[in-house]
Design a protein around this motif. Structure first.
Motif, mmCIF file in Angstrom:
data_model
loop_
_atom_site.group_PDB
_atom_site.id
_atom_site.type_symbol
_atom_site.label_atom_id
_atom_site.label_comp_id
_atom_site.label_asym_id
_atom_site.label_seq_id
_atom_site.Cartn_x
_atom_site.Cartn_y
_atom_site.Cartn_z
ATOM 1 N N ALA A 62 0.761 -1.181 -0.057
ATOM 2 C CA ALA A 62 0.153 -0.128 0.089
ATOM 3 C C ALA A 62 0.765 1.250 -0.058
ATOM 4 C CB ALA A 62 -1.108 0.067 1.253
ATOM 5 N N TYR A 63 1.949 1.191 0.859
ATOM 6 C CA TYR A 63 2.681 2.460 0.708
ATOM 7 C C TYR A 63 3.295 2.656 -0.647
ATOM 8 C CZ TYR A 63 6.747 5.512 2.385
ATOM 9 O OH TYR A 63 7.568 6.476 2.555
ATOM 10 N N LYS A 64 4.153 1.418 -1.013
ATOM 11 C CA LYS A 64 4.713 1.501 -2.476
ATOM 12 C C LYS A 64 4.046 1.989 -3.440
ATOM 13 C CE LYS A 64 8.713 -1.349 -1.371
ATOM 14 N NZ LYS A 64 9.486 -2.423 -1.607
ATOM 15 N N VAL A 65 2.689 1.695 -3.372
ATOM 16 C CA VAL A 65 1.737 1.922 -4.474
ATOM 17 C C VAL A 65 1.424 3.412 -4.414
ATOM 18 C CG1 VAL A 65 -0.650 1.435 -5.436
ATOM 19 C CG2 VAL A 65 1.187 -0.432 -5.350
ATOM 20 N N ALA A 66 0.982 3.822 -3.128
ATOM 21 C CA ALA A 66 0.929 5.207 -2.943
ATOM 22 C C ALA A 66 1.925 6.062 -3.523
ATOM 23 C CB ALA A 66 0.262 5.571 -1.773
#
Length: 72
Positions: A62-66
């Motif tokens: 979730a962090y990397k995609v954001a």
């Protein structure tokens, strides 16, 4: 703009919620289903290995995609 910290915190609170926040509804539902199955696997002990791995993977993803969405 997506807040990467918020996406990670949402996935921390409930696996798959950060992916849904990022707009990846199918991926988020997949994480929720996989996490539920992994939780049920705790009755056979393998879930004690798979559940934390899936939970951490959800937060990192979730962090990397954001972050990736914000760079576009």
């Amino acid at each position: 703009m997506k807040n990467s910290g918020l996406a990670a915190v949402l996935s921390f609170l409930f696996c798959g919620l950060g992916q849904i926040y990022n707009g990846q509804i199918g991926k988020g539902v997949g994480f929720i289903v996989a996490y539920a199955i992994s939780g049920l696997l705790m009755f056979v002990l393998i879930g004690f290995i798979t559940t934390p791995i899936l939970w951490i993977w959800g937060m990192v993803d979730a962090y990397k995609v954001a972050e990736k969405l914000n760079q576009k």
